[in-house]
Scaffold this active site. Sequence first.
Site, short mmCIF file in Angstrom:
data_model
loop_
_atom_site.label_atom_id
_atom_site.label_comp_id
_atom_site.label_asym_id
_atom_site.label_seq_id
_atom_site.Cartn_x
_atom_site.Cartn_y
_atom_site.Cartn_z
N LYS A 59 1.90 0.29 9.85
CA LYS A 59 2.10 1.71 9.55
C LYS A 59 0.94 2.53 10.11
CE LYS A 59 3.23 4.76 5.62
NZ LYS A 59 3.47 4.80 4.16
N SER A 97 7.94 7.03 3.08
CA SER A 97 7.07 7.31 4.23
C SER A 97 6.85 6.10 5.13
CB SER A 97 5.71 7.83 3.74
OG SER A 97 4.97 6.82 3.09
N SER A 134 7.16 3.95 -1.36
CA SER A 134 7.36 3.80 0.09
C SER A 134 7.28 2.38 0.62
CB SER A 134 6.37 4.69 0.85
OG SER A 134 6.69 6.04 0.62
#
Length: 544
Positions: free
Chosen positions: A132, A210, A234
């Site tokens: 991420k 997210s 998330s």
Amino acid sequence: MNREMNRRSFLARSAAVAAGTAAVTALPAAASSAAPALTGSGQRPVELPDVAVRPEARNDPTEATVAEAATLLRRRSLSAVDLVEAHLDRIARFDTTYQAFNATTPDAARAEAKAADRRRTGPLSGIPLCIKDNYFTAGVLTTANSFIFRDFVPRYDATAVARLKAAGGIVVGKGQMGPLATTRATTPNGTVTSVNAWTPQDQSVDPGGSSTGPATAVAGRLACSSIGTQTGGSIVNPSNQQNLTGLKPTMGRTSIHGVIPLSYTRDHSGPLARDALDAAIMLTVLAGSDPNDPRTLGLPGVPDLITSALPVRRKGRVELRRPTKIGVPPDYLTSGSAGVLALRRAFLDTLATIPGARVVDVTYPADWSLLTGTFNNIRLSERTEPFLPYLKQDPKLFGVSLLSWLQGLFLSGDEWITGQRAKHHLLREVLDGVLTSCDVLLQTGPVPFDILGLPELGLPIGFTAVGANPAVPVGTILGAGPYEEDRLLEVAAAYQAVTDWHTRRPADPTPKAPAATKAAMFTATAAAAGPLRLTPEEAAATSA
């Protein structure tokens, strides 16, 4: 370690974290002189089992789980070069549609794959991973999809990234995300980027929170596994939406050093994987103490998560590793669409057939909605405080998520204190109430356990129609007591041993024209990147 000792350790740690939030929360600008993240200590040795490799994985390495790929690599039935190249080929062909990545690192990945074929360096040697984009990655742009960090290139890796690399993992790219981890993946101006890999033609289908990019990368077979962050769902939400198994560990079980912060008392680092065993492998690599993250110090030892994620069979029948009471709250079979409720009922029916599983009804305290709803807003002031210099400099730096950051400015000190009292009351209600009736708790959303820092796991339970899409993944969330990730994995492993939802993959999408470059991402418009764009009000309403 028994539950009472786990509880005492967790309560002491929670109090210390709440007291020390301001002292340890640091943005990249303030942390630029920090020492490189260490691989840490207190980690359990990672020994991967040989697993039966499905024919689909033998025929196409991008179908393989981490455990399957590692087995093929050890047997020299597959090379790291071929494994990485297969994933890079899919990225080149399909990421213009999926938009799972902010950036890719193909040259470095190919070089590391060649080195892995010469000498295995760890349990993840040769395994392609997605990271991420709020994790520091040395020498690679790390933006958190925000105007604030559009030019930020870290000098060192986040602890989580360092541990994955030390285990031999190969980073193929940085995953798209919501701006500063607040919404589904969009440009800073709100134009939707990553899609749900199961409905790439329909941007309106929710791909999760997210960590959308890392989830889409795994679901779309662009990486074997990935890591995301969770502050308001998330990890488990994208896993539920994209047929993955996501594990948010107990607060402190994994380090968040080198992660651009959202909420220090609620930020968690964890894996988005294809099944329970892969989640256990990834978390075992990630877990352990880190001197750069005080939340990780002095905790109970990491249990044998990998063994917990291996199904137990007796006389050919799957059973739970230990007797487990699975709590069903009152809203589990009443809140949701007809299709989702039917899948939840089927899920409970399947659990009831597994020896050792006992499904029990549990009740919420009378003030449950108040504690998990109204008082959840106190997170906003915690996220706003370290970003005050940027708010004063130029509010436009926050793009579409500005409203949720401004909301934090309007919470008074007495509201924050009252909210902290409510949080501790909720913790008592969970530990002394709900979890006294069960070992794991089914949930309809991630927030209660997010607020408290307790572990939870999302896993797939089937598919239902959404709009014009006939088969969209549905998952469910299990929560447990402090440091009981092993208990969650035991339940997930048993369920996945008698079902095949987790083995299903989406069809390949129709490739689109090349997407905008990363630099162009920060000025993209809705017309340039697609028809769907979040408004500031929508971003605030769905903010983590």
